[in-house]
Design a protein around this motif. Sequence first.
Motif, mmCIF file in Angstrom:
data_model
loop_
_atom_site.group_PDB
_atom_site.id
_atom_site.type_symbol
_atom_site.label_atom_id
_atom_site.label_comp_id
_atom_site.label_asym_id
_atom_site.label_seq_id
_atom_site.Cartn_x
_atom_site.Cartn_y
_atom_site.Cartn_z
ATOM 1 N N PHE A 11 0.830 -1.207 0.000
ATOM 2 C CA PHE A 11 0.000 0.000 0.000
ATOM 3 C C PHE A 11 0.865 1.257 0.000
ATOM 4 O O PHE A 11 0.606 2.215 -0.747
ATOM 5 C CB PHE A 11 -0.924 -0.005 1.220
ATOM 6 N N LEU A 12 1.893 1.270 0.856
ATOM 7 C CA LEU A 12 2.793 2.425 0.927
ATOM 8 C C LEU A 12 3.522 2.638 -0.391
ATOM 9 O O LEU A 12 3.745 3.778 -0.807
ATOM 10 C CB LEU A 12 3.803 2.226 2.059
ATOM 11 N N LEU A 13 3.862 1.549 -1.062
ATOM 12 C CA LEU A 13 4.525 1.646 -2.358
ATOM 13 C C LEU A 13 3.603 2.292 -3.395
ATOM 14 O O LEU A 13 3.998 3.221 -4.098
ATOM 15 C CB LEU A 13 4.947 0.256 -2.829
ATOM 16 N N GLY A 14 2.356 1.815 -3.467
ATOM 17 C CA GLY A 14 1.395 2.384 -4.419
ATOM 18 C C GLY A 14 1.130 3.853 -4.148
ATOM 19 O O GLY A 14 1.122 4.688 -5.073
ATOM 20 N N ALA A 15 0.923 4.195 -2.853
ATOM 21 C CA ALA A 15 0.656 5.590 -2.480
ATOM 22 C C ALA A 15 1.878 6.463 -2.780
ATOM 23 O O ALA A 15 1.740 7.592 -3.273
ATOM 24 C CB ALA A 15 0.298 5.666 -0.996
ATOM 25 N N GLY A 16 3.077 5.934 -2.491
ATOM 26 C CA GLY A 16 4.299 6.697 -2.735
ATOM 27 C C GLY A 16 4.526 6.967 -4.208
ATOM 28 O O GLY A 16 4.939 8.069 -4.593
ATOM 29 N N ILE A 17 4.265 5.986 -5.049
ATOM 30 C CA ILE A 17 4.429 6.158 -6.497
ATOM 31 C C ILE A 17 3.486 7.251 -7.010
ATOM 32 O O ILE A 17 3.888 8.142 -7.764
ATOM 33 C CB ILE A 17 4.174 4.832 -7.233
ATOM 34 N N ALA A 18 2.221 7.176 -6.571
ATOM 35 C CA ALA A 18 1.236 8.183 -7.004
ATOM 36 C C ALA A 18 1.635 9.586 -6.540
ATOM 37 O O ALA A 18 1.615 10.543 -7.326
ATOM 38 C CB ALA A 18 -0.145 7.809 -6.471
ATOM 39 N N LEU A 19 2.021 9.713 -5.264
ATOM 40 C CA LEU A 19 2.399 11.025 -4.723
ATOM 41 C C LEU A 19 3.639 11.575 -5.415
ATOM 42 O O LEU A 19 3.713 12.765 -5.713
ATOM 43 C CB LEU A 19 2.656 10.914 -3.216
ATOM 44 N N SER A 20 4.604 10.710 -5.686
ATOM 45 C CA SER A 20 5.836 11.152 -6.329
ATOM 46 C C SER A 20 5.576 11.708 -7.728
ATOM 47 O O SER A 20 6.251 12.646 -8.162
ATOM 48 C CB SER A 20 6.816 9.973 -6.412
ATOM 49 N N LEU A 21 4.599 11.133 -8.414
ATOM 50 C CA LEU A 21 4.275 11.598 -9.768
ATOM 51 C C LEU A 21 3.380 12.840 -9.759
ATOM 52 O O LEU A 21 3.331 13.572 -10.754
ATOM 53 C CB LEU A 21 3.584 10.478 -10.555
ATOM 54 N N MET A 22 2.694 13.082 -8.645
ATOM 55 C CA MET A 22 1.759 14.211 -8.576
ATOM 56 C C MET A 22 2.355 15.463 -7.940
ATOM 57 O O MET A 22 1.984 16.581 -8.284
ATOM 58 C CB MET A 22 0.517 13.781 -7.775
ATOM 59 N N VAL A 23 3.289 15.274 -6.992
ATOM 60 C CA VAL A 23 3.806 16.385 -6.200
ATOM 61 C C VAL A 23 5.029 16.996 -6.865
ATOM 62 O O VAL A 23 5.880 16.291 -7.395
ATOM 63 C CB VAL A 23 4.174 15.893 -4.778
ATOM 64 N N GLY A 24 5.122 18.329 -6.820
ATOM 65 C CA GLY A 24 6.283 19.005 -7.382
ATOM 66 C C GLY A 24 6.004 20.481 -7.582
ATOM 67 O O GLY A 24 4.991 21.010 -7.107
ATOM 68 N N THR A 25 6.912 21.160 -8.267
ATOM 69 C CA THR A 25 6.744 22.593 -8.536
ATOM 70 C C THR A 25 5.444 22.854 -9.293
ATOM 71 O O THR A 25 4.736 23.824 -9.028
ATOM 72 C CB THR A 25 7.936 23.123 -9.361
ATOM 73 N N LEU A 26 5.146 21.972 -10.239
ATOM 74 C CA LEU A 26 3.867 22.035 -10.952
ATOM 75 C C LEU A 26 3.029 20.828 -10.526
ATOM 76 O O LEU A 26 3.230 19.717 -11.026
ATOM 77 C CB LEU A 26 4.100 22.011 -12.466
ATOM 78 N N PRO A 27 2.117 21.011 -9.553
ATOM 79 C CA PRO A 27 1.313 19.871 -9.079
ATOM 80 C C PRO A 27 0.430 19.308 -10.192
ATOM 81 O O PRO A 27 -0.044 20.037 -11.058
ATOM 82 C CB PRO A 27 0.457 20.496 -7.963
ATOM 83 N N ILE A 28 0.249 18.014 -10.144
ATOM 84 C CA ILE A 28 -0.605 17.321 -11.120
ATOM 85 C C ILE A 28 -1.664 16.548 -10.349
ATOM 86 O O ILE A 28 -1.330 15.792 -9.425
ATOM 87 C CB ILE A 28 0.227 16.372 -11.998
#
Length: 325
Positions: A11-28
């Motif tokens: 679960f932590l892996l899935g959540a981490g992958i999603a957050l890593s792809l969404m979070v940043g200077t330009l949020p997605i």
Amino acid sequence: MRKFSFFTLLFLLGAGIALSLMVGTLPISFDELISVFQGNASRTHQLIVVDFRIPRMLVALFAGFGLAISGYLFQTIMHNELADPGILGINAGAGLTVLYYLGFFAVSRAAWVLPLIACIGSLLAASLVYFCGHQKGRLAPNRLLLSGIAVNAGISALTLIGTVRASKDSYQFVASWLSGTIWGTTWQHLAILIPWLLFLIPWILIKGKELEVIFLGDEVATSLGIKMKRAQLFFLSAAVCLAAVSVSVAGSISFIGLIAPHIAQIFQRKKNNRNLLMSGMIGGLLLLYSDILGRVILPDGEMAAGIIVSIIGAPYFVYQLLKKE
């Protein structure tokens, strides 16, 4: 307990992958992320996710995995719960060669050059520690750890001296690298890291039974027919290579190799291949979530993942040190 820990990590892996792809200077947003994978997103979102964030996320996961496995091997071979690649001078060696290359010899910054230079520095530092760690022709684990601390201090001093002659750009890059910024954010950097993992991890798992016996003590292992010198050299070489290639791509990350095996021990008490792989998975998650936190913790810019890991790892190291007394 095993099933619970496995599904928790999944679960932590899935959540981490999603957050890593969404979070940043330009949020997605999550919807925009789904659109990227469906091929319906804008060119900007496609570029950010596919060309930058996916490689960065995978580098964090695999580098954390490699560092955790390296720490597990060091702790088992040296019979010391405080052993960590960063403490043994591997990170410092990589940082020193990167600094001197950029400051005095740099003619190319191709994706494969700096990792190669960093790996050479790590291997040279590890060779020095290994040489100093011998006593009367045998590898002395405590002497090896103390040698690592001494070599680490010496290399750090040489790095400070080198910064005097480095250019402003080189100094800023090396300072960022030494703080643990995940700088390898391209598919080329990922291609440097993955072959090492694919080659070394299966070999380590094949020899997993030897590692279990060594954990019981050198004398016990020798009495059971393990050729200690050859086994120690193999596992230490594998640990050094994993740590070297991981920090060469991810930057100077300390304490992952210290913390991850200890957390894995909570879920999987027996030292075996399952415990080793769980250590690796926890290490990948630690670095991934540290990278995510580093992107959101400051209102402007980002904090290096290595700093986040050190904030967690340094107090834990002190706690383990006091507990051993």
